[in-house]
Design a protein around this motif. Structure first.
Motif, PDB file in Angstrom:
ATOM      1  N   CYS A  94     -21.417  -5.920  26.618  1.00  0.00           N
ATOM      2  CA  CYS A  94     -22.186  -5.393  27.115  1.00  0.00           C
ATOM      3  C   CYS A  94     -22.954  -6.136  28.562  1.00  0.00           C
ATOM      4  CB  CYS A  94     -22.914  -5.502  25.633  1.00  0.00           C
ATOM      5  SG  CYS A  94     -25.481  -5.717  26.879  1.00  0.00           S
ATOM      6  N   GLU A 124     -19.746  -8.320  22.070  1.00  0.00           N
ATOM      7  CA  GLU A 124     -18.642  -6.799  21.902  1.00  0.00           C
ATOM      8  C   GLU A 124     -18.537  -5.773  21.626  1.00  0.00           C
ATOM      9  OE1 GLU A 124     -14.756  -9.631  22.083  1.00  0.00           O
ATOM     10  OE2 GLU A 124     -15.627 -10.034  19.944  1.00  0.00           O
ATOM     11  N   GLN A 133     -14.622   1.469  33.166  1.00  0.00           N
ATOM     12  CA  GLN A 133     -14.886   1.032  31.862  1.00  0.00           C
ATOM     13  C   GLN A 133     -15.210  -0.289  30.955  1.00  0.00           C
ATOM     14  OE1 GLN A 133     -14.956   3.965  29.862  1.00  0.00           O
ATOM     15  NE2 GLN A 133     -14.384   5.045  32.087  1.00  0.00           N
ATOM     16  N   LEU A 134     -16.246  -0.478  30.402  1.00  0.00           N
ATOM     17  CA  LEU A 134     -17.121  -1.499  29.587  1.00  0.00           C
ATOM     18  C   LEU A 134     -16.353  -1.861  28.237  1.00  0.00           C
ATOM     19  CD1 LEU A 134     -20.315  -1.454  31.063  1.00  0.00           C
ATOM     20  CD2 LEU A 134     -18.351  -2.173  32.540  1.00  0.00           C
ATOM     21  N   HIS A 135     -16.017  -3.259  27.564  1.00  0.00           N
ATOM     22  CA  HIS A 135     -16.436  -2.852  26.461  1.00  0.00           C
ATOM     23  C   HIS A 135     -17.184  -4.281  25.813  1.00  0.00           C
ATOM     24  CE1 HIS A 135     -11.979  -1.158  26.707  1.00  0.00           C
ATOM     25  NE2 HIS A 135     -12.187  -1.043  28.051  1.00  0.00           N
ATOM     26  N   ASP A 155     -20.162   0.235  25.418  1.00  0.00           N
ATOM     27  CA  ASP A 155     -19.588   0.523  26.780  1.00  0.00           C
ATOM     28  C   ASP A 155     -20.945   0.639  27.544  1.00  0.00           C
ATOM     29  OD1 ASP A 155     -20.976   2.990  25.670  1.00  0.00           O
ATOM     30  OD2 ASP A 155     -19.403   4.032  25.798  1.00  0.00           O
ATOM     31  N   THR A 156     -21.909   0.148  27.042  1.00  0.00           N
ATOM     32  CA  THR A 156     -23.059   0.061  28.149  1.00  0.00           C
ATOM     33  C   THR A 156     -24.588  -0.663  27.913  1.00  0.00           C
ATOM     34  OG1 THR A 156     -24.586   1.829  29.295  1.00  0.00           O
ATOM     35  CG2 THR A 156     -24.414   2.381  27.082  1.00  0.00           C
TER      36      THR A 156
END
Length: 333
Positions: free
Chosen positions: A7, A13, A3-5, A16-17
């Motif tokens: 870029c 910030e 899970q991204l927070h 999520d992609t």
């Protein structure tokens, strides 16, 4: 799935992609998944081994493989097939035994490229992080030698422009021959707007110093002809190599900054005086060189912010920050 927070390109910030600004640079505004359908080449997966048996490596610099990829119809990056023109270069995790911290190579190169672009305004090849289906990270960069119509721009690296090959320069020809002063002479010889590109080149050499990139060899600089005129290409292959090598150096080229070479003592105690002389030799005004060195030597909160948000492990974030801070201080000596 990770899970991204931030870029995975700009490290901005709240994403999520890939962010809209990253999509514009990397994919002409199209939405592209940051996951590939394939597992990493480092796995024992039969499918990936069969796929890679039909995919040629576009190059092998040292111990790090590079693969040609493009965006497929499903809006995911995939390996090119025979006869297809790749538009991106993918660097998966290296597996050579002599490389330290292999899992962080992609994050390191990505962070270094982002610092060059965002902090020091050095033109770089658009780049980002993507993930294989087994969550392994990879670095990728958009090819700047591929035209929008799929054709190729003429690009020549400095080793070729100086006439060096393995035959006449030895197996390490890209390290043993030439100096950064002689690289500047290549720019003077072939680039119409040489004064502009000499400043770009100077900034890149200083950045390689402060970011501890000791792999800036002759093939990592090139000229590109896009509109019937040569210019220095965007920067590529930037990395803090001290995080991965047991015996790191200061300069990739054995001769260092100057045509006549530098002694071992010189290359271990490089500072403001040497870069002032380098700037003078390549034809930059003293006041401009002074101003550039001051800019590179100063603390910048954006550097710390990018390091904190990067995909490096916590231990290597500290090592990256400390090593770069020390090199910036060396520019004041």
């Amino acid at each position: 799935m990770i899970q991204l927070h931030v870029c995975p390109s700009t490290l901005a910030e709240g994403f999520d992609t890939y962010s809209p600004s990253a999509r514009k640079l990397l994919f002409d505004g199209n939405k592209v998944n940051h996951y590939m359908d394939m597992p990493s080449p480092n796995t024992d997966d039969i499918q990936i081994k069969e796929t890679l048996s039909n995919v040629g490596r576009i190059s092998l610099s040292g111990a790090q493989p590079k693969f040609s990829v493009l965006v497929g119809e499903d809006r995911k990056l995939r390996y090119t097939k025979e006869g297809e023109q790749g538009t991106y270069i993918l660097k998966p995790r290296p597996n050579a035994y002599q490389i330290l911290n292999k899992d962080d190579c992609a994050a390191n190169e990505h962070l270094t490229m982002q610092i060059a672009e965002q902090v020091y305004k050095i033109e770089t090849a658009p780049n980002g992080i993507c993930f294989f289906s087994n969550d392994e990270m990879a670095y990728f960069t958009r090819r700047f030698d591929v035209a929008p119509n799929g054709g190729k721009y003429q690009q020549e690296d400095f080793a070729a422009l100086m006439g060096y090959t393995k035959i006449n320069g030895g197996s390490d020809f890209k390290y043993l021959n030439g100096s950064y002063e002689e690289c500047a002479e290549i720019i003077n010889r072939y680039v119409k707007a040489a004064r502009v590109d000499l400043l770009r080149f100077f900034r890149l050499i200083v950045f390689n110093f402060v970011s501890l990139n000791d792999d800036a060899h002759l093939k990592n600089f090139s000229l590109i002809n896009r509109h019937d005129e040569y210019r220095l290409s965007p920067a590529y292959d930037l990395m803090n190599t001290s995080l991965h090598l047991v015996n790191s150096r200061i300069f990739a080229l054995d001769k260092g900054l100057f045509r006549e070479g530098m002694t071992i003592n010189d290359t271990h105690f490089v500072g403001k005086k040497e870069f002032m002389e380098f700037g003078r030799r390549i034809g930059l005004p003293e006041s401009l060189v002074q101003r550039e060195l001051e800019r590179f030597s100063q603390d910048n909160p954006l550097i710390d912010s990018l390091i904190d948000k990067s995909f490096l492990s916590d231990a290597l974030k500290k090592q990256y920050r400390d090593s770069m801070a020390y090199r910036r201080k060396m520019l004041t000596f």
